[in-house]
Design an enzyme around this catalytic site. Structure first.
Site, PDB file in Angstrom:
ATOM      1  N   HIS A  65      37.948  38.785  47.591  1.00 28.25           N
ATOM      2  CA  HIS A  65      38.710  37.863  48.434  1.00 28.25           C
ATOM      3  C   HIS A  65      37.694  37.085  49.252  1.00 28.25           C
ATOM      4  CE1 HIS A  65      41.939  41.039  48.510  1.00 28.25           C
ATOM      5  NE2 HIS A  65      42.644  39.972  48.285  1.00 28.25           N
ATOM      6  N   ASP A  68      36.806  39.014  52.332  1.00 32.31           N
ATOM      7  CA  ASP A  68      35.985  40.233  52.194  1.00 32.31           C
ATOM      8  C   ASP A  68      34.531  39.845  52.434  1.00 32.31           C
ATOM      9  OD1 ASP A  68      38.227  41.483  51.168  1.00 32.31           O
ATOM     10  OD2 ASP A  68      37.595  41.288  49.068  1.00 32.31           O
TER      11      ASP A  68
HETATM   12  C1  GLT Z   1      45.909  42.526  48.054  1.00 35.17           C
HETATM   13  C2  GLT Z   1      46.965  43.070  47.127  1.00 35.17           C
HETATM   14  C3  GLT Z   1      46.522  43.127  45.719  1.00 35.17           C
HETATM   15  C4  GLT Z   1      46.129  41.790  45.172  1.00 35.17           C
HETATM   16  C5  GLT Z   1      44.988  41.194  45.879  1.00 35.17           C
HETATM   17  C6  GLT Z   1      44.612  39.882  45.226  1.00 35.17           C
HETATM   18  S1  GLT Z   1      45.325  41.014  47.525  1.00 35.17           S
HETATM   19  O1  GLT Z   1      44.838  43.390  48.167  1.00 35.17           O
HETATM   20  O2  GLT Z   1      47.356  44.352  47.565  1.00 35.17           O
HETATM   21  O3  GLT Z   1      47.480  43.698  44.892  1.00 35.17           O
HETATM   22  O4  GLT Z   1      45.735  41.980  43.850  1.00 35.17           O
HETATM   23  O5  GLT Z   1      44.742  38.810  46.043  1.00 35.17           O
END
Ligand code: GLT
Ligand code: MN
Length: 399
Positions: A65, A68
């Site tokens: 992300h 992150d």
């Molecule tokens: C977040 C969510 C995940 C997604 C991520 C991708 S964001 O952590 O819980 O399931 O895949 O943006």
């Protein structure tokens, strides 16, 4: 390669294979075990330490992300610096960037949605944030870009019509895909469905919803867009994981996937893949492997909150191990003569009697003679079939 060698020696772990593309979200390893009721329990792990540890354990890639890696207010210079650090770590470790995604859910500005907010400024901010992350992902060679709309939904439906919400959502995705095409970035885009949490209800809750959403996009844009189902999200919706991933694959839209574990009727648990219901995991891997899925297999799970920083690596290892174990079991199933015979008996691969439509073919089918009572007497030994599969999974073989 079977787990139990025919010479009866100790079982060995199935080896890694060429072309396997296992990835992990950096946020999963950097997760410090905080939850809505409790504080973090682990030390922070750096992105580079997470990447090095993944590479050492046989992973092909990582996912990130934007936030992150850099704070929400970071400017281009700060972002550039982080990207350079990551690129260096990638060179050193050989780890690839599987996919990037933009966090449109943590900051309070997104409390009532990002792409679907009523506030046009928030919607524009979300698009700008996504474009910056797409640029960074392209620089890192990301193969895919994920959109998970955690805040794109509602608790109070009178406040926002889903008709407006979904239209805004599509306008945003189309704008961003066009941006990707214009910049000649090669990454695909996936939308990740989830039924609820953190919103009471999230738009695009299932694979089918995302496929239908893609079908409403202009063809040139829709071609770039697929779906990445997540095991836990499917289970939260009370649906069948094999069917959900299977429908995405059949539609040619399974560009990547998220695996983890989840018990139904619970909060979003994000358990390790294979830690919940091994039979479901096995059947999912069997379906993927037997249909030639060769995309990114990313794990999106969290270590148990009781684990310390060493335990994070046990967690990282068990996810890849479980996939490989299931893959091996899937091959044992396909090589097992009992399974082959039973599938033959139930007519699993019988060719169709109906050809391509033509008026003549329609007339021919209409004129066919059928005996429904006789057809209904076909024996379907599903009890035995399922039991043989269960025994292969459990590693026993009762005569
Ligand atoms: C977040 C969510 C995940 C997604 C991520 C991708 S964001 O952590 O819980 O399931 O895949 O943006
Ligand atoms: Mn996910």
């Amino acid at each position: 390669m079977p787990i139990e060698p025919p010479d009866g020696k100790e079982p060995t772990m199935p080896a890694s294979e060429e072309n396997e593309k296992f990835a992990f979200g950096l946020w999963c390893l950097m997760n410090r075990g905080g939850d809505p009721f409790g504080e973090p329990v682990r030390e922070a792990m750096s992105q580079v330490a997470a990447m090095e540890g993944l590479a050492r354990r046989g992973y092909w890639g990582y996912e990130f992300h934007d936030n992150d890696l850099w704070p929400i207010n970071a400017g281009p210079r700060e972002i550039g610096k982080v990207v350079a650090t990551l690129a260096k770590a990638m060179d050193r470790t050989g780890l690839r960037c599987a996919s990037g995604t933009t966090n449109l859910f943590t900051h309070p500005v997104f409390k009532d949605g990002a792409f679907t907010s009523h506030d046009p400024k928030v919607r524009a901010l979300a698009i700008a944030k996504a474009m910056r992350t797409i640029d960074a992902a392209a620089e890192l060679g990301a193969e895919n870009f994920i959109f998970w709309g955690g805040r794109e939904g509602a608790e109070v439906d009178i406040a926002k019509s889903p008709v407006d919400g979904i239209r805004r959502y599509r306008d945003a995705i189309c704008f961003l895909v066009q941006y990707i095409l214009d910049n000649k970035y090669s990454m695909t885009v996936t939308v990740e469905p989830k039924p609820n949490e953190p919103r009471g209800d999230i738009y695009l809750p299932t694979v089918g919803s995302v496929l239908a959403f893609i079908a409403t996009m202009p063809a040139k844009i829709g071609r770039r867009v697929g779906v990445n189902p997540e095991f836990a999200h499917v289970k939260m919706a009370g649906l069948n994981v094999v069917h959900e991933y299977g429908q995405a694959l059949e539609a040619g839209k399974l560009f990547e996937l998220h695996l983890n574990g989840q018990n139904p009727l619970r909060y979003d648990q994000d358990l390790s893949f294979g830690s919940d219901n091994p039979k479901e995991g096995l059947l999912l891997v069997h379906m993927l492997e037997s249909n030639g899925f060769d995309g990114i297999i990313a794990f999106d799970a969290h270590p148990y909150r009781v684990e310390d920083n060493d335990g994070v690596w046990d967690f990282v290892e068990r996810n890849i191990r479980n996939y490989r174990l299931f893959r091996d079991k899937a091959r044992q199933i396909d090589a097992d003569p009992r399974i082959a015979e039973l599938l033959d008996q139930i007519g699993a691969a019988s060719p169709s009697l109906v050809g391509r439509y033509s008026a003549a073919e329609a007339a021919r089918i209409k004129a066919m003679k059928f005996d429904p009572d006789a057809l209904a007497t076909r024996r379907l030994p599903y009890e035995r079939l399922d039991q043989v599969l269960t025994e292969i999974l459990l590693g026993v073989n009762f005569k």
